[in-house]
Design a protein around this motif. Structure first.
Motif, PDB file in Angstrom:
ATOM      1  N   ALA A 126      -6.803  28.769 -37.598  1.00 28.16           N
ATOM      2  CA  ALA A 126      -6.029  28.901 -36.362  1.00 28.16           C
ATOM      3  C   ALA A 126      -6.109  27.597 -35.588  1.00 28.16           C
ATOM      4  N   LEU A 127      -5.091  27.363 -34.745  1.00 31.32           N
ATOM      5  CA  LEU A 127      -5.040  26.187 -33.889  1.00 31.32           C
ATOM      6  C   LEU A 127      -5.169  26.605 -32.434  1.00 31.32           C
ATOM      7  N   VAL A 128      -5.830  25.737 -31.654  1.00 33.10           N
ATOM      8  CA  VAL A 128      -5.974  25.963 -30.212  1.00 33.10           C
ATOM      9  C   VAL A 128      -5.640  24.655 -29.518  1.00 33.10           C
ATOM     10  N   THR A 129      -4.903  24.726 -28.427  1.00 31.96           N
ATOM     11  CA  THR A 129      -4.624  23.539 -27.631  1.00 31.96           C
ATOM     12  C   THR A 129      -5.100  23.752 -26.203  1.00 31.96           C
ATOM     13  N   THR A 130      -5.674  22.720 -25.629  1.00 31.18           N
ATOM     14  CA  THR A 130      -6.064  22.747 -24.216  1.00 31.18           C
ATOM     15  C   THR A 130      -5.230  21.766 -23.419  1.00 31.18           C
ATOM     16  N   ASP A 131      -4.226  21.164 -24.079  1.00 32.91           N
ATOM     17  CA  ASP A 131      -3.409  20.131 -23.439  1.00 32.91           C
ATOM     18  C   ASP A 131      -2.253  20.787 -22.697  1.00 32.91           C
ATOM     19  N   GLY A 132      -2.447  21.047 -21.427  1.00 34.66           N
ATOM     20  CA  GLY A 132      -1.401  21.631 -20.608  1.00 34.66           C
ATOM     21  C   GLY A 132      -0.737  20.618 -19.711  1.00 34.66           C
ATOM     22  N   PHE A 133      -1.057  19.358 -19.881  1.00 33.44           N
ATOM     23  CA  PHE A 133      -0.540  18.325 -18.993  1.00 33.44           C
ATOM     24  C   PHE A 133       0.698  17.634 -19.574  1.00 33.44           C
ATOM     25  N   ARG A 138       3.001  24.086 -31.617  1.00 32.03           N
ATOM     26  CA  ARG A 138       3.513  25.391 -32.035  1.00 32.03           C
ATOM     27  C   ARG A 138       4.462  25.236 -33.231  1.00 32.03           C
ATOM     28  N   ILE A 139       5.249  24.168 -33.235  1.00 34.68           N
ATOM     29  CA  ILE A 139       6.153  23.933 -34.369  1.00 34.68           C
ATOM     30  C   ILE A 139       5.354  23.722 -35.647  1.00 34.68           C
ATOM     31  N   TYR A 140       4.287  22.911 -35.551  1.00 32.44           N
ATOM     32  CA  TYR A 140       3.425  22.708 -36.719  1.00 32.44           C
ATOM     33  C   TYR A 140       2.821  24.032 -37.181  1.00 32.44           C
ATOM     34  N   ALA A 141       2.367  24.852 -36.237  1.00 27.49           N
ATOM     35  CA  ALA A 141       1.753  26.132 -36.586  1.00 27.49           C
ATOM     36  C   ALA A 141       2.742  27.046 -37.288  1.00 27.49           C
ATOM     37  N   PRO A 146      -1.588  31.004 -36.727  1.00 29.12           N
ATOM     38  CA  PRO A 146      -1.482  31.266 -35.286  1.00 29.12           C
ATOM     39  C   PRO A 146      -1.898  30.050 -34.458  1.00 29.12           C
ATOM     40  N   MET A 147      -1.350  29.954 -33.249  1.00 28.10           N
ATOM     41  CA  MET A 147      -1.694  28.907 -32.306  1.00 28.10           C
ATOM     42  C   MET A 147      -1.926  29.534 -30.942  1.00 28.10           C
TER      43      MET A 147
END
Length: 717
Positions: free
Chosen positions: A204-211, A220-223, A229-230
């Protein structure tokens, strides 16, 4: 002070005038014969004022000397003086250069230092490497020198050993680093590599980059393409809020928000990742095209932030490798900071443009992209830089010794036992020796008698499957008594089928060996009597009958020795079912041709030429008792709390390492010799005694660095 001219009937008279006018420290610039006698051009030493010439009465029947006159009175003479001065200055400069002409070692060192500087490697790494320059490279070509440089640099660049093991280990991996280094693309590439091996169900992928605008959408496209899941975390949301949703995932990759290395928020970001019950591993993304100063700042600040958050940051990934003009500065930074390089990204394609780091390839590329720079000047290291460099050198040498020499890790463990109370050392040593001697291809049996002047016998040495000496010894007093009992014990417990013996086996032992087709070689005395042509004769008397077999080269006491071998079959007079062959070795100093002695051996005839490697191994082992004595004397002074048995085990092990490194012609042995001797400083020639001293220093340096708390950073374990 002007140049002055003096003329006398002869050289002595002219010199008397010079001393009278300018003193004993006058500088003689030139002299020549003229019609009037001898003419001298001289100048007063600037440090000594000239003396006034005393009045001199004319000397009867001799030409009256011309008075001293300033050379500037005539333009022609002044021009000649100036030309002479210039010629003398040129000559002095030439002589100065001749006196300071570099030796072959200095020339080689400066050449390699220039290559390193042109590739972007710093002075610290250059000094560290070139302190261990092998003497064999002094006369080598540039190709050999560069190959050595690649090996040394590659050994200092920590890389991922096994990608499959890393991916199977799973867990949570967070990619951190400044903005724009390629974390999102690298996250997708790592996920794709995992999916290719294990399918999409466990990652699974997780992102914390909301900036960044579109950051979530890009990942999300890569996922979606990978069918995995992302998840997105808000800036203030802790990681453990997602853990329940990730419980069935074996591998989770986090794409963190990019932060400048000067942003104090790095500490908060790393702390938030570490706040949950599941540990998060960190990997630092580094842009290969960054300036060296930027790379240094990024690595230092991010590692300090991780440390302040209670985490460690020991792994990294290189991005944009294809955009870098030179990669030497980046590799230099990784080596100095002890970062392990996992992957190298060199393009935007997913997953193609990500490769597992290969140290030798990266170093080759770095050295191939050199730029002309001012010639480097190698100077002594500062204390702080010297300590870090010493740690890296010690780490590299220890890693190579562990990799190349059978049983070296056991020797390290024995060294560590010396810090324990003596009451615990015996039990721990028993367990250590049992583990260290699981199997052996053969045994190098040492003489059963005690070493002259000492209360111990030389420990026996195990032979590994390559025929090399295993490091940890076999203490004689731990073995059963009697030849057959010892052979049987070695076969049953170690699997030893080859025996190098200090004396001819007795009749029972020969029968035991013959029944098992055991390979053996025995040292013999010149007076040993054997059966030949129907009579018993000493080996000394049979030398003239032997057939020459060639002259292999060995090393002994720091010099090359030619061993002129000869052999003689003893079948005719030996009625035993296992006839013998006598071997003779005439030892000569290869350089001077001086005779150094003769050796005698006996072996089963069926062994044929295979006996040569065994008897040469015995010849090499003659140095072991001497080296063991030397190591024991040092250990008795520095490790007085160690038990005698432990000290003997360590001393014999160190002697085995020194002896094996001194005699080996393998490339890895050359590198290790140079690295070890470089620890001692100065120019040390290749010999076992110097290597033994370096090994003792290596043990002390490792202990000192560990005590100073540098072990974690330098990878000393």
């Amino acid at each position: 002070m002007s140049v002055m001219r003096f003329t006398g009937a002869n050289g002595r008279e002219a010199m008397r005038q010079v001393r009278a006018a300018l003193g004993d420290d006058a500088l003689i610039l030139a002299n020549r014969h003229t019609e009037a006698g001898v003419e001298i051009l001289a100048q007063a030493d600037q440090a000594a004022p000239p003396r006034r010439a005393p009045a001199v009465a004319p000397v009867p029947e001799r030409p009256i000397p011309s008075p001293a006159v300033p050379a500037g009175e005539g333009d022609a003479f002044q021009a000649m003086s100036a030309q002479l001065l210039k010629e003398m200055q040129d000559m002095r400069a030439l002589l100065s250069r001749a006196r300071a002409a570099p030796s072959p070692a200095d020339d080689c060192r400066q050449r390699l230092a220039r290559w390193l500087a042109e590739a972007g490697f710093g002075e610290a790494i250059a000094e560290e490497l070139l302190a261990g320059l092998p003497e064999e490279l002094e006369a080598a070509d540039d190709e050999s020198r560069q190959a050595w440089l690649v090996r040394q640099l590659a050994a200092r660049l920590a890389v991922l050993d096994d990608e499959q093991a890393l991916l199977e280990q799973g867990g949570i991996l967070a990619l951190v680093g400044p903005t724009g280094v390629g974390k999102t693309t690298t996250t997708a590439k790592l996920a794709a590599r995992y999916v290719m091996r294990h399918g999409p169900g466990q990652v699974a992928l997780v992102t914390t980059d909301g900036f960044r605008i579109g950051a979530h959408e890009q990942l999300r496209i890569y996922a979606e393409l990978l069918d995995i899941p992302m998840y997105a975390l808000d800036a203030e949301q802790p990681l453990d809020a997602l853990l329940s949703r990730l419980a069935d995932k074996r591998f989770v990759i986090i794409d963190t928000v990019g932060m400048s290395q000067r942003d104090r928020g790095i500490i908060t970001q790393v702390a938030r990742l570490q706040g949950g019950p599941v540990p998060v591993r960190l990997a630092l993304l580094l842009n290969a095209a960054s300036q060296p100063e930027t790379l240094e700042e990024v690595i230092t600040n991010y590692r300090q932030a991780a440390h302040a958050s209670g985490a460690s940051l020991d792994d990294c990934v290189i991005s944009k490798h294809d955009e870098a003009g030179r990669t030497g500065p980046l590799l230099d930074a990784l080596m100095r900071h002890g970062l392990r390089l996992l992957f190298v990204a060199h393009g935007q394609r997913v997953p193609e443009d990500l490769m597992v780091a290969d140290a030798a390839d990266l170093v080759h590329q770095a050295l191939a992209t050199r730029r002309a720079t001012p010639a480097p000047v190698l100077v002594a290291s500062s204390g702080a830089r010297g300590l870090l460099g010493e740690g890296r050198r010690v780490s590299v040498i220890l890693d190579e010794l562990r990799r190349r020499l059978t049983g070296f890790t056991a020797l390290e463990a024995a060294w560590a036992l010396s810090t324990l109370p003596p009451s615990l050392q015996g039990e721990r040593l028993d367990a250590l020796l049992d583990r260290a001697h699981d199997e052996a291809a053969g045994m190098l049996w040492m003489p059963r008698a005690r070493v002259r002047g000492h209360d111990w016998s030389s420990p026996d040495v195990l032979l590994d499957d390559r025929g090399d000496w295993a490091v940890m010894p076999q203490l004689q007093h731990r073995q059963p008594a009697g030849q057959v009992a010892r052979f049987d014990w070695a076969e049953r417990t170690l699997g030893a089928a080859v025996h190098l013996l200090p004396t001819l086996p007795d009749g029972e032992a020969r029968e035991w060996l013959a029944a098992r087709d055991g390979a053996w070689v025995a040292q013999a005395r010149a007076t040993q009597r054997v059966a030949h042509a129907g009579e018993r004769r000493s080996l000394r008397d049979l030398v003239a009958l032997a057939t020459p077999q060639g002259g292999p080269i060995r090393r002994s006491k720091g010099r090359e020795v030619c061993v002129r071998l000869a052999r003689l079959s003893l079948r005719d007079g030996d009625r035993s079912p296992s006839p013998l062959c006598a071997w003779f070795g005439e030892l000569e100093d290869r350089e001077s041709g001086r005779r150094l002695g003769r050796r005698y051996w006996l072996a089963p005839e069926w062994l044929g030429d295979d006996a040569v490697s065994l008897l040469l191994g015995q010849l090499d082992a003659e140095a072991l008792p001497r080296l063991t004595r030397r190591a024991l004397r040092w250990l008795e002074e520095t490790q007085p709390s160690a038990t005698p048995e432990l000290r003997l085990s360590i001393a014999a092990g160190l002697a085995t390492v020194a002896g094996q490194l001194e005699r080996s012609e393998a490339q890895w042995a050359m590198d290790l010799r140079a690295g070890l001797l470089g620890l001692l400083g100065g120019r040390r020639r290749r010999n076992a005694e110097a290597l033994l001293e370096a090994l003792l220093y290596l043990g002390m340096a490792r202990d000192a660095i560990r005590q100073l708390g540098a072990a974690g950073r330098e990878g000393l374990g």
